[in-house]
Design an enzyme around this catalytic site. Structure first.
Site, PDB file in Angstrom:
ATOM      1  N   GLY A  92      32.442   6.976  -6.794  1.00  0.00           N
ATOM      2  CA  GLY A  92      33.360   5.868  -7.052  1.00  0.00           C
ATOM      3  C   GLY A  92      33.052   4.633  -6.221  1.00  0.00           C
ATOM      4  O   GLY A  92      31.882   4.280  -6.010  1.00  0.00           O
ATOM      5  N   ASP A 118      33.379   4.137  -3.116  1.00  0.00           N
ATOM      6  CA  ASP A 118      32.701   4.496  -1.865  1.00  0.00           C
ATOM      7  C   ASP A 118      31.184   4.476  -2.060  1.00  0.00           C
ATOM      8  O   ASP A 118      30.446   3.853  -1.273  1.00  0.00           O
ATOM      9  CB  ASP A 118      33.190   5.897  -1.465  1.00  0.00           C
ATOM     10  CG  ASP A 118      32.861   6.275  -0.041  1.00  0.00           C
ATOM     11  OD1 ASP A 118      32.423   5.406   0.724  1.00  0.00           O
ATOM     12  OD2 ASP A 118      33.065   7.450   0.304  1.00  0.00           O
ATOM     13  N   THR A 155      43.228   6.244  -6.727  1.00  0.00           N
ATOM     14  CA  THR A 155      43.508   6.389  -8.167  1.00  0.00           C
ATOM     15  C   THR A 155      42.311   6.895  -8.984  1.00  0.00           C
ATOM     16  O   THR A 155      42.407   7.022 -10.204  1.00  0.00           O
ATOM     17  CB  THR A 155      43.985   5.065  -8.797  1.00  0.00           C
ATOM     18  OG1 THR A 155      42.900   4.126  -8.753  1.00  0.00           O
ATOM     19  CG2 THR A 155      45.182   4.511  -8.073  1.00  0.00           C
TER      20      THR A 155
HETATM   21  P1  ADP Z   1      39.617   7.759  -4.552  1.00  0.00           P
HETATM   22  O1  ADP Z   1      38.791   8.919  -4.091  1.00  0.00           O
HETATM   23  O2  ADP Z   1      40.404   7.104  -3.432  1.00  0.00           O
HETATM   24  O3  ADP Z   1      40.449   8.069  -5.756  1.00  0.00           O
HETATM   25  P2  ADP Z   1      37.665   6.303  -6.249  1.00  0.00           P
HETATM   26  O4  ADP Z   1      36.523   5.472  -5.800  1.00  0.00           O
HETATM   27  O5  ADP Z   1      37.359   7.553  -7.024  1.00  0.00           O
HETATM   28  O6  ADP Z   1      38.522   6.627  -4.912  1.00  0.00           O
HETATM   29  O7  ADP Z   1      38.659   5.431  -7.122  1.00  0.00           O
HETATM   30  C1  ADP Z   1      39.501   4.438  -6.581  1.00  0.00           C
HETATM   31  C2  ADP Z   1      39.542   3.268  -7.544  1.00  0.00           C
HETATM   32  O8  ADP Z   1      38.375   2.477  -7.366  1.00  0.00           O
HETATM   33  C3  ADP Z   1      39.585   3.660  -9.020  1.00  0.00           C
HETATM   34  O9  ADP Z   1      40.539   2.813  -9.666  1.00  0.00           O
HETATM   35  C4  ADP Z   1      38.171   3.323  -9.497  1.00  0.00           C
HETATM   36  O10 ADP Z   1      38.175   2.949 -10.880  1.00  0.00           O
HETATM   37  C5  ADP Z   1      37.874   2.131  -8.629  1.00  0.00           C
HETATM   38  N1  ADP Z   1      36.463   1.741  -8.485  1.00  0.00           N
HETATM   39  C6  ADP Z   1      35.333   2.470  -8.663  1.00  0.00           C
HETATM   40  N2  ADP Z   1      34.242   1.710  -8.418  1.00  0.00           N
HETATM   41  C7  ADP Z   1      34.687   0.470  -8.064  1.00  0.00           C
HETATM   42  C8  ADP Z   1      34.068  -0.764  -7.707  1.00  0.00           C
HETATM   43  N3  ADP Z   1      32.733  -0.900  -7.639  1.00  0.00           N
HETATM   44  N4  ADP Z   1      34.871  -1.830  -7.430  1.00  0.00           N
HETATM   45  C9  ADP Z   1      36.209  -1.723  -7.478  1.00  0.00           C
HETATM   46  N5  ADP Z   1      36.857  -0.586  -7.789  1.00  0.00           N
HETATM   47  C10 ADP Z   1      36.110   0.490  -8.088  1.00  0.00           C
END
Ligand code: ADP
Length: 168
Positions: free
Chosen positions: A34, A36, A120
């Site tokens: 995601g 991260d 989310t």
């Molecule tokens: P968590 O483990 O906290 O749920 P995720 O990264 O899986 O973290 O998801 C958190 C949110 O970040 C989700 O809404 C996802 O769609 C969003 N997301 C993923 N990639 C990006 C990005 N490059 N920029 C912004 N938001 C992102």
């Protein structure tokens, strides 16, 4: 203290030109999927090297690193709660992520910061509930950060924030 100006953007957190971007990290702080994974790819390998020295991070807490190859000067890494039905302290832990992130941004005197929708994605926190916590917490926490951008990576997230922000 004046309230920060809130805005909503549909896009990618890693390209935001702000003082601080917030990473929805996992407790190892060594990268994951995601947002991260996207942040670690964009910031470059020095971020992982630096994160190895931090000893991880507990759920609801936050740690700060330089932005390395990002445009942002700093990255706040915060670990959101995994959604387990909503009766396991999820709301308080998610609010704590936003409060701790703001506190660290204040420590480096940031004027602007960008948040993803913490918890989310893989952590399954319902989008609208999470957006409520995000908006309520950043508007009730004293901070000197002047501008906060919520970055929505998909339509569902954008719609949730848009509905809540326009209803305020
Ligand atoms: P968590 O483990 O906290 O749920 P995720 O990264 O899986 O973290 O998801 C958190 C949110 O970040 C989700 O809404 C996802 O769609 C969003 N997301 C993923 N990639 C990006 C990005 N490059 N920029 C912004 N938001 C992102």
């Amino acid at each position: 203290m004046a309230l920060p100006q809130l805005s909503l953007l549909r896009g990618d957190l890693t390209t935001q030109v702000v003082d601080v971007v917030v990473n929805a990290a996992n407790s190892s702080l060594l990268g994951g999927g995601g947002v991260d994974g996207a942040i670690h790819r964009a910031a470059g390998p020095s971020l992982r090297q630096h994160c190895r020295t931090l000893g991880g991070c507990r759920t609801g807490q936050a740690k700060i690193t330089p932005g390395f190859d990002l445009d942002a000067s700093w990255i706040v890494h915060t670990v959101g709660p995994v959604w387990r039905g909503g009766h396991n302290g999820e709301e308080e832990l998610l609010a704590s992520c936003y409060r701790e992130s703001l506190a660290l941004a204040d420590e480096v005197r940031a004027a602007s910061m960008a948040f993803p929708a913490i918890s989310t994605g893989v952590f399954r926190y319902p989008t609208i509930e999470a957006a409520k916590v995000a908006i309520d917490t950043v508007t009730s926490t004293p901070t000197k950060v002047a501008a906060i951008v919520f970055v929505a990576f998909n339509d569902e997230t954008w719609n949730a924030y848009h509905a809540l922000l326009t209803a305020r």
